[in-house]
Write an enzyme that holds these catalytic residues in place. Structure first.
Site, mmCIF file in Angstrom:
data_model
loop_
_atom_site.group_PDB
_atom_site.id
_atom_site.type_symbol
_atom_site.label_atom_id
_atom_site.label_comp_id
_atom_site.label_asym_id
_atom_site.label_seq_id
_atom_site.Cartn_x
_atom_site.Cartn_y
_atom_site.Cartn_z
ATOM 1 N N LYS B 12 0.858 -1.186 0.000
ATOM 2 C CA LYS B 12 0.000 0.000 0.000
ATOM 3 C C LYS B 12 0.891 1.232 0.000
ATOM 4 C CE LYS B 12 -4.224 -0.214 0.712
ATOM 5 N NZ LYS B 12 -5.128 -0.797 -0.303
ATOM 6 N N THR B 57 -2.575 -5.624 0.544
ATOM 7 C CA THR B 57 -2.055 -4.269 0.716
ATOM 8 C C THR B 57 -2.853 -3.556 1.803
ATOM 9 O OG1 THR B 57 -3.457 -3.262 -0.992
ATOM 10 C CG2 THR B 57 -1.347 -4.167 -1.702
ATOM 11 N N ASP B 58 -4.121 -3.902 1.930
ATOM 12 C CA ASP B 58 -4.943 -3.301 2.985
ATOM 13 C C ASP B 58 -4.380 -3.621 4.373
ATOM 14 O OD1 ASP B 58 -7.681 -1.951 3.533
ATOM 15 O OD2 ASP B 58 -7.657 -3.685 4.873
ATOM 16 N N PHE B 166 30.263 30.998 -15.313
ATOM 17 C CA PHE B 166 30.257 29.833 -16.215
ATOM 18 C C PHE B 166 30.903 30.226 -17.538
ATOM 19 C CE2 PHE B 166 28.114 26.710 -19.135
ATOM 20 C CZ PHE B 166 28.754 25.594 -18.636
ATOM 21 N N GLN B 231 28.029 21.854 -11.342
ATOM 22 C CA GLN B 231 28.654 20.575 -10.996
ATOM 23 C C GLN B 231 29.618 20.735 -9.817
ATOM 24 O OE1 GLN B 231 27.963 21.515 -14.113
ATOM 25 N NE2 GLN B 231 27.914 19.798 -15.554
ATOM 26 N N HIS B 259 17.127 28.470 -14.202
ATOM 27 C CA HIS B 259 17.736 29.611 -14.885
ATOM 28 C C HIS B 259 17.042 30.927 -14.538
ATOM 29 C CE1 HIS B 259 19.969 26.659 -17.119
ATOM 30 N NE2 HIS B 259 18.888 26.166 -17.684
#
Lengths: 307, 307, 307, 307
Positions: B12, B57-58, B166, B231, B259
């Site tokens: 679940k 799942t319950d 950069f 980086q 950006h």
């Protein structure tokens, strides 16, 4: 012609402008999302496609960025006032401008004493982390004579883990709800408040301080109200603002009741003493209302708090 | 049979559990979103639809809520460890459990001295507002012998308004980018870090303190790095964590370069001296990398930071 | 240095490219969202911020748009192959390129006979409405020698209103679920499938036809399987694809069980004969598995279907 | 008391109801999201927290599910009419009910002849795939005497790849936009239309047929209009509906101009002959207007198409 044009408006929406102000090494940010909507003598553009009266939406975008330089951004409200005044007063066919602004708050990243030496400065003053709590909102409308300033916020999530009850309600054939004498009360606040500043002759409010104070009173009223219904809490939140902030005449809220259901743990032999809750998504109660200073007119549109 | 079953898991997902702990009038919240994924001897449920080995799942959902009562929620990591151990040790066909948890942080609403008198108490200690900054994450995996704990966060938005350059990059026939010597660097951090705690014999880390310290080091490294590329900043953020937190051997980041383009104001006769920026949505640079303690193995999956 | 760099990749994500091809008055659209991720000799950019080996993400964006013109967009897969080959073969430091693409489908707006006369043409052939059903996906990876092509889809929502049961499962102390002999089965399909085309010497599949056929088989298997568990249905969906499409060796699914709970109408004196359901949001069962052609290796990452 | 209560409403929002109707082996689906808002004599619940006039939101939820059984769901509009009438006529303090409904469309999965034999039937008639195009909307308001029915749709994305121009507009000092003589025109339609059916004495429109016809006329007008501005196209879309559908007196649109910018390929030595476009997200032009049948009053709120 069997059809006619009704209310119409146009402009560039969601212009994301970030303004950095450098006070020596100390930088300041304003981070806005600005939407322009203009109205006026625009029949021909709709009926025939003549753009003779149409200032391009691209131009309204350029104006937002140019004004960020020309006037700076002291507050979202002040910035919107500059823009609205410009469009209405500089273009004859434009009779009304509505500027909507979202503002995102940032706080400084605190840097370490040890590492700050590496960068040769006592402290870093240009690094920020977005606060990420509520989104601040404002709407400025100008028709050439009068101003209407409606500010607000959305996505402010609050919870009281006790001091909330709900009982004594109407019971019809479709009612199965059990009365509650100690429940969680949680909501995601969307609110708008209208200022009584409407023309240039009046003293303008301090927009930044007003916002902080309104948010503070709203939160405190939510926390301090012993709640018999979300409606009652909503009313207290609005009344607290009106009573403490003389610059504001009207407040509207849209408050989803973010249900927290007590989980039934008895099948597992456990007692749930108001400890474990399931936070549900949908459906949710939705409580909406306007609170007014007595004698004032309601002007905030019903749907505006749901946008 | 020409087809066979490969890796499979089930459970679940997104069980929203809120746990209130009452320390007299002072309440504490833990607010989690818990997802369970179980693996093991599940061939028959896929091949024939026999559910003889399948815990519903319950039931995994019920277990989350029951454990919130039985064990409390000291930390997301500790809570996930209880759950994972239970599923693997209590059901023979289940060989492996993976618990993923999101945690939402809350802070107290500060109430006023004046109003607190109305409610007959010195202070309200049961009212909260969601912080709304990052979402805290953890993933606990247990195979009956070894633990793998990968914690992290997402949606932490940070910005440096200077100290980012950069230039000096490769230029091919499709390159038009201008070199930048003073740009905004902003990103929305998604990060995961792996603990070297792997079995019950080891001393368990202090999960709450570790999270706070990792976040602090990450933010400080972002703020204090003079950046020549996103980086490089990413690497510094990871290295700072590894170097300061001995309980962590591996960190992975997915950093979208949000950006902020300097707006060209020259057509309007204005100079933009690194003041007015357009915050763009798409496309965005996306920088992803793993930083490891030397000698340690990389185990955080490449896509995990994009979930 | 006590820390080292592990797996890393970078590039421009979410380049939205729309390509119009004009065949006389008849136009054709391809509408893609292209994300580039490059890896290779990138240590220095992380360690020192030297960008000497770094092709800017902005250049990778430009390349996407230039290639839409130079090569056209025959299919998402073919377009990604052009891009991946280019980056790896044209830049020595780049050793591996991964291109992810989302594709949005459009269909023609059918125009009226009557009105088409006003525009002096038999039919309008340049007007489109977005289909809006699933999003088509592909991921192309190239290391200079071998190709790996994994295509897929997400957000395809399907429902069987009968022919689904769930019973005979494990019952532990936390199990309260009632067995079901006629339930709704609904899911939002996220799937990826891997082609066995891996090098340029092989005949390339017809990507467009393959996609249509895979989607058809997936839907038919969902509809035609009498389901004893969602796991069984999932397996049948994958097996049907492998058995009918020789170009595909591996399929992975992530299937949220979109629960539709039968509403208890008895308190209102009404019988709910499998008619009225509450469609729940969270939590949901989540069933994930890989189906392989016998003898083939699994290569689709576990988390890829959750992106 | 210096503050008073203004407009207020409450109810359960986003009740997700799925109704299956079985016609032998052939099943039919209606899939709705229903939101209830009630108003009336609710001062006390706000002022004092007395809930004596307050029908719980939980009861309004139960009523939605009970009515799906009692009345079926012939159309969203008809279903909302049943609900609104019930709340206003059965509870004295409730003077006005507003029901908002979203509807999600499904289509049948076509099954194969070959495989259908395995399941011992000619065809599967209980399997569906969600269409996923637009979301259908309606709002029903009832005050005990008169009805107001406003239907609509949202998220219908359309594009003309030619036959759109934009030139001849106002140029001020902030205008840099180049005139366009052949551009892409694309928008994501949000529209609402008001029916002139207002009381039970009138013949009720065929809601299902009306919706199909309105959508058809809207799409055809978009496709067939040679556009000199998005405003002109918007007007034609509205006028076409009013002129063809006598049951409708008013239409409002909110049309974001989803900009597709021609990419400049000249730096790469390529000519872009209206072929390669960048699909932008933000900012976008936003064009909004109401079109009325001559002589009719405008009643659709300005913000309603932005919800």
């Amino acid at each position: 012609m069997p059809t006619i044009l009704g209310q119409n408006q146009y402009g560039k929406a969601e212009n994301r402008v970030v303004k950095i102000t450098r006070d020596g090494a100390t930088h300041h940010i304003k981070d806005l999302n600005v939407s322009v909507a203009l109205s006026g003598d625009m029949d021909d553009v709709h009926y025939s496609g003549s753009n003779a009266n149409c200032l391009p939406t691209d131009t309204t975008k350029n104006t937002v960025y140019a004004f960020a330089k020309e006037y700076g951004i002291e507050s979202a409200e002040q910035f919107g006032i500059h823009l609205a005044r410009h469009f209405v007063t500089s273009q004859e066919p434009i009779h009304r401008a509505r500027i909507r602004i979202e503002e995102y708050a940032w706080e400084r990243i605190e840097t370490s004493d040890a590492n700050s030496k590496f960068i040769g400065a006592d402290e870093v003053k240009h690094s920020f982390v977005r606060k990420g709590q509520e989104t601040r909102l404002t709407q400025i409308t100008f028709d050439g004579e009068n101003w209407e300033i409606i500010s607000g916020l959305k996505d402010l999530i609050v919870m009281n883990s006790t001091n909330s009850e709900f009982w004594g309600y109407v019971k019809d054939k479709y009612t199965t709800l059990q009365e509650a004498y100690d429940r969680i009360l949680a909501t995601q606040v969307s609110s708008r408040w209208r200022f009584n500043w409407t023309d240039d002759e009046q003293k303008m409010p301090n927009w930044e301080k007003s916002y902080e104070q309104v948010k503070k009173h709203m939160l405190q009223a939510f926390a301090e109200t012993y709640s018999l219904s979300l409606q009652q809490t909503l009313y207290q939140m609005g009344a607290r603002i009106i009573n403490n902030r003389s610059e504001i005449d009207e407040v509207r809220f849209s408050l989803p009741n973010k249900h927290h259901f007590l989980v039934d743990l008895e099948p597992f032999g456990l007692k749930n003493d108001n400890e474990v809750y399931f936070a549900a998504d949908r459906p949710y109660g939705l409580i909406e209302a306007t609170i007014l200073r007595d004698g004032c007119e309601a002007r905030i549109p019903v749907d505006m708090t749901n946008l």
